[in-house]
Enzyme design. Structure first.
Site, PDB file in Angstrom:
ATOM      1  CG  ASP A  55      -1.835   1.111   1.332  1.00 40.22           C
ATOM      2  OD1 ASP A  55      -1.949   1.840   0.326  1.00 40.22           O
ATOM      3  OD2 ASP A  55      -2.468   1.277   2.391  1.00 40.22           O
ATOM      4  CD1 TRP A 203      21.738  12.930 -45.925  1.00 42.12           C
ATOM      5  CD2 TRP A 203      23.201  14.599 -45.719  1.00 42.12           C
ATOM      6  NE1 TRP A 203      22.505  12.964 -47.069  1.00 42.12           N
ATOM      7  CE2 TRP A 203      23.413  13.981 -46.967  1.00 42.12           C
ATOM      8  CE3 TRP A 203      24.023  15.667 -45.353  1.00 42.12           C
ATOM      9  CZ2 TRP A 203      24.392  14.405 -47.861  1.00 42.12           C
ATOM     10  CZ3 TRP A 203      25.002  16.096 -46.239  1.00 42.12           C
ATOM     11  CH2 TRP A 203      25.170  15.465 -47.487  1.00 42.12           C
ATOM     12  CG  ASP A 371      18.892  11.077 -59.456  1.00 44.04           C
ATOM     13  OD1 ASP A 371      18.085  11.002 -60.382  1.00 44.04           O
ATOM     14  OD2 ASP A 371      18.778  11.873 -58.505  1.00 44.04           O
ATOM     15  CD1 TRP A 481      12.841   2.599 -52.332  1.00 46.12           C
ATOM     16  CD2 TRP A 481      12.037   0.948 -53.592  1.00 46.12           C
ATOM     17  NE1 TRP A 481      11.482   2.675 -52.290  1.00 46.12           N
ATOM     18  CE2 TRP A 481      10.952   1.666 -53.054  1.00 46.12           C
ATOM     19  CE3 TRP A 481      11.768  -0.148 -54.412  1.00 46.12           C
ATOM     20  CZ2 TRP A 481       9.629   1.328 -53.307  1.00 46.12           C
ATOM     21  CZ3 TRP A 481      10.450  -0.483 -54.663  1.00 46.12           C
ATOM     22  CH2 TRP A 481       9.395   0.257 -54.118  1.00 46.12           C
ATOM     23  CG  ASP A 482      17.905   7.557 -52.968  1.00 48.74           C
ATOM     24  OD1 ASP A 482      17.783   7.656 -51.737  1.00 48.74           O
ATOM     25  OD2 ASP A 482      18.762   8.183 -53.624  1.00 48.74           O
ATOM     26  CG  MET A 483      11.993   7.788 -49.223  1.00 48.15           C
ATOM     27  SD  MET A 483      12.258   8.738 -47.731  1.00 48.15           S
ATOM     28  CE  MET A 483      10.623   8.826 -47.103  1.00 48.15           C
ATOM     29  CG  ASP A 552      23.830  10.422 -49.430  1.00 46.67           C
ATOM     30  OD1 ASP A 552      23.932   9.334 -50.023  1.00 46.67           O
ATOM     31  OD2 ASP A 552      22.869  11.189 -49.584  1.00 46.67           O
TER      32      ASP A 552
HETATM   33  C1  DGJ Z   1      20.880   9.986 -52.414  1.00 48.42           C
HETATM   34  C2  DGJ Z   1      21.662   8.711 -52.365  1.00 48.42           C
HETATM   35  O1  DGJ Z   1      22.022   8.412 -51.052  1.00 48.42           O
HETATM   36  C3  DGJ Z   1      22.872   8.849 -53.261  1.00 48.42           C
HETATM   37  O2  DGJ Z   1      23.663   7.716 -53.156  1.00 48.42           O
HETATM   38  C4  DGJ Z   1      22.396   9.067 -54.667  1.00 48.42           C
HETATM   39  O3  DGJ Z   1      21.705   7.930 -55.114  1.00 48.42           O
HETATM   40  C5  DGJ Z   1      21.499  10.287 -54.731  1.00 48.42           C
HETATM   41  N1  DGJ Z   1      20.449  10.232 -53.767  1.00 48.42           N
HETATM   42  C6  DGJ Z   1      20.919  10.447 -56.095  1.00 48.42           C
HETATM   43  O4  DGJ Z   1      20.021  11.451 -56.159  1.00 48.42           O
END
Ligand code: DGJ
Length: 733
Positions: A55, A203, A371, A481-483, A552
């Site tokens: 308690d 980044w 790219d 496959w980037d983003m 990067d």
């Molecule tokens: C970001 C990626 O991390 C790079 O390696 C490269 O593919 C660029 N984009 C291209 O726009």
């Protein structure tokens, strides 16, 4: 020890055993589920003896006649919102019918199954019927007629437990799921002497290893960016203060998810540490109508009694065995050359073929066109969404280019950024409402691009159609496959107002569906994940894509930290790393070619520079690197990693990868800033067989395993900064 789940009815205790690890909880009076234990394997009988209830003032009692129990301090498995627990809940449900955010889940039933069920629509670890056992613990909120199924899976060969939660509404009213975490663990003893380990960064500076002591209150990290992110990582560990690579108990939590997440530890006033991980409740609201269910992502819980090193090795083995596509998990990957840092957007077929030819000359196996090959993309301002070859740049199309690259003896790989749309694109002109946006609000851009609304099937289908046509147009064996931006103004034109809070998660479900489509339709293509480097390096992506571009920042010295931090959780086979030009494009640093190779080959290896422009000496070094990597890539793909020196705490970084049979190893040491007149230093190795003798390949030096681990290899005085040295050890007996 095999995986087992035992239910002891007399005490209501569930006793879960994974390799060398036990986890236990029990159903107590009134149906509450009390967490008892997670740690080294112990006898189940030991658990029944503890009962720390008392308690306490200002700890209210849900059953007023029984002042022994308050949820304020009870260690729990699935803490709910709005009751006597003031700590962070694992679940919060809002009921529009009466405006209440309260929920109250009690034990209802359970079942134990062999193997592991898959999670609908979500990536998750997998296991065969004999590798794992699953407990489904069913709890219920009676008032809402809402069921919560907590899934726990244990594994015979790994000190791992996976958890997830699924809500099903069998009531008459709609509820809003405002929070549903995947795992919540209350460390019930005095855990004030533990520290929180996290991987945070930015980044080009991903996954710095940060340790901080627990303090009362909440320490949390999260992503609200619509991606797991460069900034924070869906991983935390509680480690004993003073734990290092080899010592101390460590409890790790990793989320199999690539979007918004929350990971936190709350140290309460009675020194219980509540560690949680799951979907980020921030701006999340899921409408759960009668008859509907909602599944949380999966959390992977790992225990190590012997420091961070053993935790990492367990996770690496586990992810190779039970997360990464088995077709690739233990398969050595092709050595590639990528044209990005060599040409950026400025290329034509001749230039590319020249790079490929130089690559073939040093023994490379795959050429990757990055790219700039589609639409009218000569910089980063246009054409995303128009996945049609730019005939101005490549007049013969991909058919011609791929034939020329194949003619040089290299396979061909291609870059896409499938989730994005440029305003300056045919797709945007045709469908301006296909991006994430909120009417009447600004459409913020990142890298001059918007994000396609992947929660919408028709949007995904259009991208699947365009990309499939490209992938079928030529023999393409690899896809990057980037983003390249994070979400803002997160709204979907396809959802009603009361479901806009579902958009970010529905986007992830859509993304996973599309990734599953490509893996299914193109089973022989090797997919590499990427998000502006390592902005979506997580187990969710790893489920579909066996390797991920790590950062990067391709500078070898910056990469020491990035790859060290990443290796805390992920196997080397997942960590893409390339040799790039000097001065380095991100940081301007000049490092020796050999060092760049030694750092990059502790991952999936490649080059990202104009190989045709190499000096004769660098070209010779490259030839040797490729020959060497081909010799050791099997070892690097499936060996055990031991981190020997941390670049976070010293001017050195060193590691060794040892084959599972301990007959072969590769040790690498890098000096960051050299010191004049340094002391005599040995690099003590780990993971070898003490009784074995090892020859250093290329020399006639032979050492005993125990001497290598107790004394080590003598380090020569470095001749300058950024110098690396490696030893390939092969057992001779
Ligand atoms: C970001 C990626 O991390 C790079 O390696 C490269 O593919 C660029 N984009 C291209 O726009």
């Amino acid at each position: 020890m095999s995986a087992s789940i035992t239910y002891l009815p007399e005490s209501g205790t569930f006793f879960l055993q994974s390799q060398n690890t036990a986890y236990a909880f029990r159903v107590i009076d009134y149906g509450y589920v009390e967490h008892l234990y997670w740690g080294p394997a112990i006898e189940p009988q030991a658990l029944g003896q503890f009962q720390a209830w008392r308690d306490r003032a200002f700890s209210p009692n849900p059953v007023p006649s029984d002042r022994r129990i308050s949820l304020d301090w009870l260690a729990q498995e699935f803490p709910a919102n709005g009751n006597t627990d003031y700590r962070s809940p694992a679940v919060e449900l809002f009921q529009p019918a009466d405006g209440s955010p309260i929920c109250d889940f009690r034990y209802k039933s359970h079942r134990i199954e062999k193997g592991k069920p898959s999670l609908e629509g979500l990536p998750a670890t997998f296991a065969g019927a004999n590798d794992a056992t699953t407990l489904i613990l069913e709890l219920e909120d009676e008032k809402l007629a809402l069921k919560a199924e907590l899934l726990y899976t244990v594994f015979s060969d790994y000190p791992v437990i996976t958890r997830s939660a699924r809500l099903s509404n069998s009531g008459k009213d709609t509820v809003q799921v405002r929070r549903l975490l995947s795992a919540s663990v209350d460390f019930s003893s005095n855990y004030a002497d533990y520290q929180l380990i996290q991987l945070s960064g930015a980044w080009a500076r991903e996954r710095d290893l940060i340790a901080s002591p627990l303090r009362p209150g909440i320490q949390s990290l999260d992503s609200k960016r619509g991606a797991s992110s460069h900034q924070q990582h869906p991983f935390i560990a509680l480690a004993e203060l003073g734990a290092d690579e080899e010592h101390g108990q460590v409890f790790g939590f990793n989320l199999v998810y690539s979007g918004n997440f929350l990971a936190s530890v709350e140290l309460d006033s009675h020194k219980i540490a509540r560690a949680q991980i799951g979907l980020n409740p921030h701006s999340f609201c899921w409408k759960l109508a009668p008859g509907q269910s909602f599944q949380s992502p999966e959390a992977v819980l790992v225990f190590s009694p012997n420091g961070l090193g053993e935790m990492s090795r367990s996770l690496h083995r586990f992810y190779r065995g039970h997360l990464i596509n088995p077709q690739w998990a233990n398969k050595p990957r092709p050595i590639l050359v990528n044209n990005w840092e060599a040409t950026y957007f400025d290329f034509n077929a001749d230039k590319l073929e020249k790079i490929a030819k130089a690559g073939a000359g040093i023994g490379l196996e795959l050429f990757v066109l990055d790219d700039g090959w589609f639409g009218k993309r000569n910089d980063d301002t246009t054409s995303l969404g128009d996945w049609v070859v730019d005939r101005n740049k490549l007049p013969g199309g991909l058919e011609d280019l791929v034939a020329r690259i194949n003619g040089q003896g290299l396979q061909f790989g291609l870059w896409f950024e499938p989730e994005m749309i440029s305003r300056e694109s045919d797709l945007y002109r045709a469908h301006p409402d296909w991006c994430l946006h909120v009417p009447g609000r600004v459409r913020s851009e990142g890298r001059t691009q918007l994000i396609l609304d992947f929660s919408r099937r028709e949007v995904r289908e259009e991208i699947e159609r365009q990309m499939s046509a490209i992938l079928r147009s030529a023999p393409i064996t690899y896809v990057k496959w980037d983003m390249n931006r994070h979400m803002t103004e997160v709204g979907s034109a396809a959802l009603p107002a009361d479901q806009q809070g579902e958009t970010a998660h529905r986007y992830m479900l859509g993304l996973y569906e599309t990734m599953a489509y490509f893996v299914r339709e193109f089973p022989n293509v090797l997919f590499e994940g990427c998000s502006g480097g390592g902005g979506r390096f997580d187990p969710g992506i790893l489920y579909y894509m066996p390797q991920i571009w790590t950062s990067d920042d391709s500078d070898a010295i910056a990469r020491l930290r990035i790859q060290y931090g990443t290796s805390l959780v992920y196997p080397l086979s997942a960590i893409s790393a390339h040799v790039s030009v000097v001065p380095n494009h991100q940081i301007g640093r000049v490092t020796p070619f050999a060092t760049r190779g030694d750092v990059a080959m502790t991952g999936t290896f490649g080059y990202e520079l104009d190989l045709g422009a190499l000096s004769p000496e660098d070209k010779q070094t490259a030839v040797e690197q490729v020959v060497f990597y081909k010799k050791v890539r099997g070892l690097l793909t499936s060996g055990d990693l031991y981190r020997l020196k941390s670049p976070f705490t010293s001017q050195e970084s060193a590691w060794i990868v040892v084959s599972p049979d301990k007959k072969e190893a590769l040790a690498t040491h890098v000096t960051i800033l050299a010191e004049p007149n340094p002391p005599v230093t040995y690099l003590r190795l780990r993971g070898l067989a003490p009784e074995r003798k090892y020859r250093v390949e290329g020399t006639d030096e032979i050492y005993c395993g125990d001497a290598l681990m107790q004394i080590g290899l003598l380090l020569a005085q470095p001749k300058g900064d950024f110098v690396s040295v490696k030893w390939h050890l092969v057992a001779v007996d």
